[in-house]
Design a protein around this motif. Structure first.
Motif, short mmCIF file in Angstrom:
data_model
loop_
_atom_site.label_atom_id
_atom_site.label_comp_id
_atom_site.label_asym_id
_atom_site.label_seq_id
_atom_site.Cartn_x
_atom_site.Cartn_y
_atom_site.Cartn_z
N GLY A 124 0.72 -1.14 0.06
CA GLY A 124 -0.08 0.79 -0.06
C GLY A 124 1.21 1.09 -0.21
O GLY A 124 2.31 1.20 -0.24
N ASP A 125 0.26 2.45 -0.51
CA ASP A 125 1.36 4.03 -0.15
C ASP A 125 1.50 4.05 0.90
O ASP A 125 1.26 4.06 2.62
CB ASP A 125 0.25 4.92 -0.05
CG ASP A 125 -0.25 4.61 -1.72
OD1 ASP A 125 0.46 3.35 -2.41
OD2 ASP A 125 -1.03 5.22 -2.50
N VAL A 126 2.65 5.10 1.39
CA VAL A 126 3.02 5.16 3.09
C VAL A 126 2.47 6.15 3.23
O VAL A 126 2.18 6.85 3.06
CB VAL A 126 4.98 5.91 2.24
CG1 VAL A 126 4.90 6.73 3.62
CG2 VAL A 126 6.00 5.13 2.55
N GLY A 127 1.07 5.80 4.67
CA GLY A 127 0.42 6.53 5.41
C GLY A 127 -0.83 6.13 5.67
O GLY A 127 -1.66 6.29 6.39
N LYS A 128 -0.76 5.80 4.66
CA LYS A 128 -1.77 4.53 4.53
C LYS A 128 -2.07 3.13 4.66
O LYS A 128 -3.46 2.72 5.17
CB LYS A 128 -2.45 4.60 2.89
CG LYS A 128 -2.75 5.89 2.74
CD LYS A 128 -4.40 6.06 3.28
CE LYS A 128 -5.67 5.29 2.79
NZ LYS A 128 -6.46 6.15 2.99
N VAL A 129 -0.80 2.77 4.92
CA VAL A 129 -0.47 1.20 5.32
C VAL A 129 0.80 1.38 6.75
O VAL A 129 1.40 2.35 7.16
CB VAL A 129 -0.38 0.36 4.72
CG1 VAL A 129 -1.23 -0.15 3.58
CG2 VAL A 129 0.71 0.49 3.89
N ALA A 130 0.10 1.01 7.65
CA ALA A 130 1.65 0.70 9.06
C ALA A 130 2.28 -0.54 7.90
O ALA A 130 2.43 -1.20 7.69
CB ALA A 130 1.07 -0.40 10.10
N SER A 131 3.96 0.39 8.49
CA SER A 131 4.58 -0.73 8.01
C SER A 131 5.63 -1.40 9.03
O SER A 131 5.19 -1.07 10.11
CB SER A 131 6.28 1.25 7.62
OG SER A 131 5.99 1.58 6.86
N GLN A 132 6.66 -1.79 8.89
CA GLN A 132 6.93 -3.61 9.31
C GLN A 132 8.16 -2.90 9.03
O GLN A 132 8.47 -2.76 7.92
CB GLN A 132 6.41 -4.40 9.29
CG GLN A 132 4.56 -4.82 9.59
CD GLN A 132 4.00 -6.16 9.13
OE1 GLN A 132 4.90 -7.42 9.06
NE2 GLN A 132 2.84 -5.91 9.57
N SER A 133 9.12 -4.00 9.83
CA SER A 133 10.94 -4.23 9.97
C SER A 133 10.76 -4.79 9.05
O SER A 133 10.46 -6.24 8.62
CB SER A 133 11.12 -5.00 11.58
OG SER A 133 12.17 -4.72 11.06
N GLY A 134 11.76 -4.76 7.57
CA GLY A 134 12.20 -5.23 6.91
C GLY A 134 11.75 -4.69 5.57
O GLY A 134 12.19 -5.09 4.50
N ASP A 135 10.41 -3.47 5.89
CA ASP A 135 9.83 -2.98 4.69
C ASP A 135 11.19 -2.10 3.83
O ASP A 135 11.59 -1.69 4.03
CB ASP A 135 7.89 -2.57 5.16
CG ASP A 135 7.20 -3.08 5.35
OD1 ASP A 135 7.92 -3.96 5.25
OD2 ASP A 135 6.63 -3.07 6.10
N ILE A 136 10.30 -2.10 2.68
CA ILE A 136 11.33 -1.23 1.70
C ILE A 136 10.24 -0.31 1.30
O ILE A 136 9.17 -0.64 0.73
CB ILE A 136 11.76 -2.65 0.41
CG1 ILE A 136 13.06 -2.59 1.24
CG2 ILE A 136 12.35 -1.45 -0.14
CD1 ILE A 136 13.53 -4.04 -0.08
#
Length: 272
Positions: free
Chosen positions: A232-244
């Motif tokens: 998804g888009d940054v700001g719309k989905v929660a990022s996790q460790s290891g995400d790019i």
């Protein structure tokens, strides 16, 4: 916030049209052919029956240039004149692309020009929103050069918003340095340089056709090999460790079905 236009109407153009394969399909010929494809849409039985008076409003061509381009397309098997129907003198069918050996165009009208044939035969096509090919793109012959039109169409081939969030990052994305990553294959197809391609990307942005978007990619745990997938888009989905995070280009005119599929797959993760 970017103003997106969601399109409910799309049409089909064979992928090869947006490469330099057909060296003579240029200028007014190219624009008239794309206009005819737009009018016909996806219907293999669709017919083009616009008069010069109707077409000239969008194409901004003199009657002599229009007739010359029409004659060339017919003579080289891109279109075929049909029998008089509905009281109209000039009715044409957009045919399956001819075979070109570098010198001569050979008719392949025996092949049905529809979505299924193009998919199964591995020919490939670009599904473009009608709104993308309107206005200045067809009428402004100084700003909208052949290269810009070909580049626009070829980029749309790689625009899978549900899969990538924008244009396939393997083809094009913005690196952390701010420079563009450009796959050489698209430069080869267009027979252009990296500098000219980059300038055209900036032109599309200025025209409001492309916008930058930051997308979250995550390793697919179900894949046999290492694979990143769009979340998804940054700001719309929660990022996790290891995400790019990839900064991609996204077209601002989006087919409604593609957008619907993207929102479903990301659970509403697009900032649109």
């Amino acid at each position: 916030m970017t103003n997106y236009l969601v399109s409910n109407n799309t049409f089909m153009v064979d992928r090869i049209v947006f490469t330099r394969k057909f060296k003579d399909l240029t200028g007014y010929r190219l624009k008239l052919y794309l206009y005819m494809c737009r009018v016909v849409g996806f219907n293999p039985n669709g017919r083009y029956f616009k008069s010069y008076k109707e077409a000239s409003k969008e194409l901004n061509m003199t009657e002599s240039k229009y007739k010359s381009a029409l004659k060339w397309l017919e003579s080289n098997h891109f279109i075929k004149k049909e029998n008089n129907k509905m009281g109209r003198a000039n009715i044409y069918r957009v045919m399956f692309l001819p075979l070109f050996d570098g010198q001569t165009y050979y008719s392949r009208e025996h092949i049905v020009r529809d979505r299924q044939i193009l998919k199964q035969g591995g020919y490939g096509y670009v599904e473009m929103p009608i709104e993308l090919l309107q206005g200045a793109i067809l009428s402004n012959h100084s700003d909208w050069t052949d290269l810009r039109i070909l580049t626009l169409g070829l980029l749309y081939l790689y625009f899978w918003i549900d899969v990538f969030g924008g244009i396939d990052p393997n083809i094009l994305h913005i690196k952390n340095t701010g420079k563009l990553h450009i796959d050489q294959s698209i430069l080869i197809d267009l027979q252009t340089t990296e500098n000219r391609f980059t300038n055209n990307i900036a032109f599309f942005e200025k025209q409001g056709l492309l916008t930058k978007v930051k997308c979250v990619y995550r390793q697919n745990q179900n894949a046999a090999e290492y694979e990143l997938q769009y979340i998804g888009d940054v700001g719309k989905v929660a990022s996790q460790s290891g995400d790019i995070h990839y900064t991609l280009f996204r077209f601002t005119i989006i087919p409604s079905l593609k957008l619907q599929n993207a929102q479903i797959r990301t659970n509403g993760g697009l900032d649109i």
